[in-house]
Scaffold this motif. Structure first.
Motif, PDB file in Angstrom:
ATOM      1  N   VAL A  25      36.566  52.352  41.604  1.00 18.40           N
ATOM      2  CA  VAL A  25      37.798  53.126  41.414  1.00 18.40           C
ATOM      3  C   VAL A  25      37.866  54.276  42.409  1.00 18.40           C
ATOM      4  N   SER A  26      36.753  54.943  42.599  1.00 19.72           N
ATOM      5  CA  SER A  26      36.718  56.069  43.532  1.00 19.72           C
ATOM      6  C   SER A  26      36.934  55.618  44.973  1.00 19.72           C
ATOM      7  N   MET A  27      36.392  54.454  45.324  1.00 22.72           N
ATOM      8  CA  MET A  27      36.596  53.932  46.673  1.00 22.72           C
ATOM      9  C   MET A  27      38.065  53.576  46.910  1.00 22.72           C
ATOM     10  N   ILE A  28      38.694  52.954  45.929  1.00 16.18           N
ATOM     11  CA  ILE A  28      40.108  52.595  46.091  1.00 16.18           C
ATOM     12  C   ILE A  28      40.997  53.836  46.030  1.00 16.18           C
TER      13      ILE A  28
ATOM     14  N   VAL B 101      44.792  48.291  36.428  1.00 18.00           N
ATOM     15  CA  VAL B 101      45.211  47.247  35.493  1.00 18.00           C
ATOM     16  C   VAL B 101      43.963  46.469  35.094  1.00 18.00           C
ATOM     17  N   ASP B 102      43.632  46.465  33.825  1.00 21.73           N
ATOM     18  CA  ASP B 102      42.417  45.810  33.329  1.00 21.73           C
ATOM     19  C   ASP B 102      42.719  44.346  33.025  1.00 21.73           C
TER      20      ASP B 102
ATOM     21  N   ILE C  20      41.125  37.309  38.008  1.00 18.11           N
ATOM     22  CA  ILE C  20      40.974  38.114  39.229  1.00 18.11           C
ATOM     23  C   ILE C  20      40.392  37.247  40.341  1.00 18.11           C
ATOM     24  N   LYS C  21      39.297  36.564  40.052  1.00 22.58           N
ATOM     25  CA  LYS C  21      38.576  35.843  41.106  1.00 22.58           C
ATOM     26  C   LYS C  21      39.335  34.616  41.607  1.00 22.58           C
ATOM     27  N   THR C  22      40.208  34.062  40.786  1.00 19.80           N
ATOM     28  CA  THR C  22      40.996  32.911  41.230  1.00 19.80           C
ATOM     29  C   THR C  22      42.218  33.310  42.045  1.00 19.80           C
ATOM     30  N   GLY C  23      42.531  34.615  42.057  1.00 26.64           N
ATOM     31  CA  GLY C  23      43.706  35.095  42.769  1.00 26.64           C
ATOM     32  C   GLY C  23      44.977  35.036  41.958  1.00 26.64           C
ATOM     33  N   ALA C  24      44.886  34.599  40.701  1.00 24.21           N
ATOM     34  CA  ALA C  24      46.087  34.437  39.874  1.00 24.21           C
ATOM     35  C   ALA C  24      46.827  35.753  39.673  1.00 24.21           C
ATOM     36  N   ASP C  25      46.094  36.831  39.388  1.00 26.16           N
ATOM     37  CA  ASP C  25      46.739  38.130  39.153  1.00 26.16           C
ATOM     38  C   ASP C  25      47.387  38.674  40.421  1.00 26.16           C
TER      39      ASP C  25
ATOM     40  N   ASN D 191      48.465  36.811  42.985  1.00 24.04           N
ATOM     41  CA  ASN D 191      49.606  35.951  43.308  1.00 24.04           C
ATOM     42  C   ASN D 191      50.812  36.236  42.429  1.00 24.04           C
ATOM     43  N   ALA D 192      50.548  36.683  41.198  1.00 29.73           N
ATOM     44  CA  ALA D 192      51.632  36.997  40.265  1.00 29.73           C
ATOM     45  C   ALA D 192      52.098  38.441  40.396  1.00 29.73           C
ATOM     46  N   SER D 193      51.560  39.170  41.386  1.00 33.69           N
ATOM     47  CA  SER D 193      51.902  40.576  41.622  1.00 33.69           C
ATOM     48  C   SER D 193      51.584  41.470  40.434  1.00 33.69           C
ATOM     49  N   VAL D 194      50.591  41.072  39.646  1.00 27.05           N
ATOM     50  CA  VAL D 194      50.107  41.927  38.559  1.00 27.05           C
ATOM     51  C   VAL D 194      49.404  43.141  39.157  1.00 27.05           C
ATOM     52  N   CYS D 195      48.768  42.923  40.309  1.00 28.64           N
ATOM     53  CA  CYS D 195      48.072  44.001  41.004  1.00 28.64           C
ATOM     54  C   CYS D 195      48.084  43.699  42.502  1.00 28.64           C
ATOM     55  N   ASP D 196      47.731  44.694  43.291  1.00 25.63           N
ATOM     56  CA  ASP D 196      47.709  44.556  44.749  1.00 25.63           C
ATOM     57  C   ASP D 196      46.302  44.390  45.302  1.00 25.63           C
ATOM     58  N   VAL D 197      45.333  44.932  44.574  1.00 27.06           N
ATOM     59  CA  VAL D 197      43.938  44.907  45.011  1.00 27.06           C
ATOM     60  C   VAL D 197      43.060  44.480  43.839  1.00 27.06           C
ATOM     61  N   ALA D 198      42.079  43.623  44.126  1.00 29.45           N
ATOM     62  CA  ALA D 198      41.072  43.284  43.133  1.00 29.45           C
ATOM     63  C   ALA D 198      39.823  44.095  43.450  1.00 29.45           C
ATOM     64  N   ALA D 199      39.462  44.987  42.552  1.00 32.98           N
ATOM     65  CA  ALA D 199      38.293  45.859  42.726  1.00 32.98           C
ATOM     66  C   ALA D 199      37.441  45.722  41.480  1.00 32.98           C
ATOM     67  N   ALA D 200      36.563  44.735  41.499  1.00 33.86           N
ATOM     68  CA  ALA D 200      35.869  44.379  40.263  1.00 33.86           C
ATOM     69  C   ALA D 200      34.387  44.132  40.470  1.00 33.86           C
ATOM     70  N   GLY D 201      33.761  44.852  41.407  1.00 38.71           N
ATOM     71  CA  GLY D 201      32.359  44.569  41.700  1.00 38.71           C
ATOM     72  C   GLY D 201      32.197  43.090  42.013  1.00 38.71           C
ATOM     73  N   MET D 202      33.100  42.570  42.858  1.00 38.83           N
ATOM     74  CA  MET D 202      33.191  41.129  43.067  1.00 38.83           C
ATOM     75  C   MET D 202      32.429  40.688  44.314  1.00 38.83           C
ATOM     76  N   THR D 203      31.508  39.768  44.117  1.00 39.83           N
ATOM     77  CA  THR D 203      30.719  39.241  45.225  1.00 39.83           C
ATOM     78  C   THR D 203      31.577  38.357  46.122  1.00 39.83           C
ATOM     79  N   ILE D 204      31.413  38.526  47.406  1.00 39.18           N
ATOM     80  CA  ILE D 204      32.109  37.686  48.381  1.00 39.18           C
ATOM     81  C   ILE D 204      31.408  36.335  48.436  1.00 39.18           C
ATOM     82  N   THR D 205      32.143  35.264  48.152  1.00 42.46           N
ATOM     83  CA  THR D 205      31.583  33.908  48.253  1.00 42.46           C
ATOM     84  C   THR D 205      32.584  33.022  48.993  1.00 42.46           C
ATOM     85  N   ASP D 206      32.077  31.935  49.555  1.00 40.37           N
ATOM     86  CA  ASP D 206      32.955  30.999  50.270  1.00 40.37           C
ATOM     87  C   ASP D 206      34.001  30.408  49.328  1.00 40.37           C
TER      88      ASP D 206
END
Length: 211
Positions: free
Chosen positions: A6-9, A23-24, A30-35, A37-52
């Motif tokens: 949160v502080s970084m964003i 937005v919780d 979040i990880k599928t991009g559904a939120d 794509n639906a414009s629920v949020c602009d950024v996903a900031a969830a301690g999310m690991t980058i994977t292929d």
């Protein structure tokens, strides 16, 4: 809703002259991009690991955090690895759809899956499970609560080579992604990153703020 992410964003929002609104949402959407794509949020900031796999659905920022997984257990439990947990027939808990859960499966465990990190911790508190696997920064934050540190301890660290990234809609927000990358770079160079790391997580390992 506070924390390192949160502080970084907040730094990004400040650069853009806007206010961050949190937005919780479920990690799964979040990880599928559904939120996004639906414009629920602009950024996903969830301690999310980058994977292929996740890159197929999301555009990630540059890595902003080197992450490991931790095993949190009731005090007295002697298990320092997933293999130990399986061998001792202990009950392992994990958060649904996370890399920690994937790691447990890949090492032969069949953990009880919880929808959220809070539900996972509650499963440990109530004895549904003996040990849980969760991102190290999350566990460190839990242990700042004396009620948790009195009952639980980290029994193992799992270096999985993970890095966290912030994410935006796939092929949909290059300007915002550029602003996020710039904010990360600036924070690491001007000392803000170190300050936030030590505020929310603890002593910063040497080189953690390398560009």
């Amino acid at each position: 809703m506070v924390g390192f992410d949160v502080s970084m964003i907040d730094l990004v929002a400040e650069d853009l002259g806007v206010k961050q609104v949190v937005v919780d949402k479920s990690f799964e959407t979040i990880k599928t991009g559904a939120d996004l794509n639906a414009s629920v949020c602009d950024v996903a900031a969830a301690g999310m690991t980058i994977t292929d796999e996740r890159k197929q659905n999301l555009d990630f920022s540059v890595p902003y955090f080197d992450a490991t997984q931790a095993l949190l257990a009731r005090k007295g439990v002697k298990a320092t690895s997933v293999e130990d947990i399986t061998k001792q027939k202990l009950k392992l808990g994990s958060q649904s759809s996370t890399t920690g859960e994937d790691f447990a499966h890949s090492h032969g465990a069949d953990p009880q899956s919880f929808e959220s990190s809070d539900a996972e911790l509650n499963g440990l508190r109530t004895g549904q499970v003996d040990v849980i696997v969760q991102d190290y920064p999350v566990v460190q934050n839990w242990l700042k609560d004396p009620a948790n540190s009195a009952k639980f301890e980290i029994v193992g660290n799992l270096d999985t080579g993970e890095q966290y990234g912030f994410a935006v809609r796939k092929d949909g927000n290059p300007k915002l992604l550029a602003a996020i990358n710039q904010a990360i770079k600036d924070a690491k160079s001007d000392g803000t990153y170190k300050k936030l790391y030590e505020q929310w997580i603890g002593p910063m390992p040497k080189g953690a703020d390398a560009q």
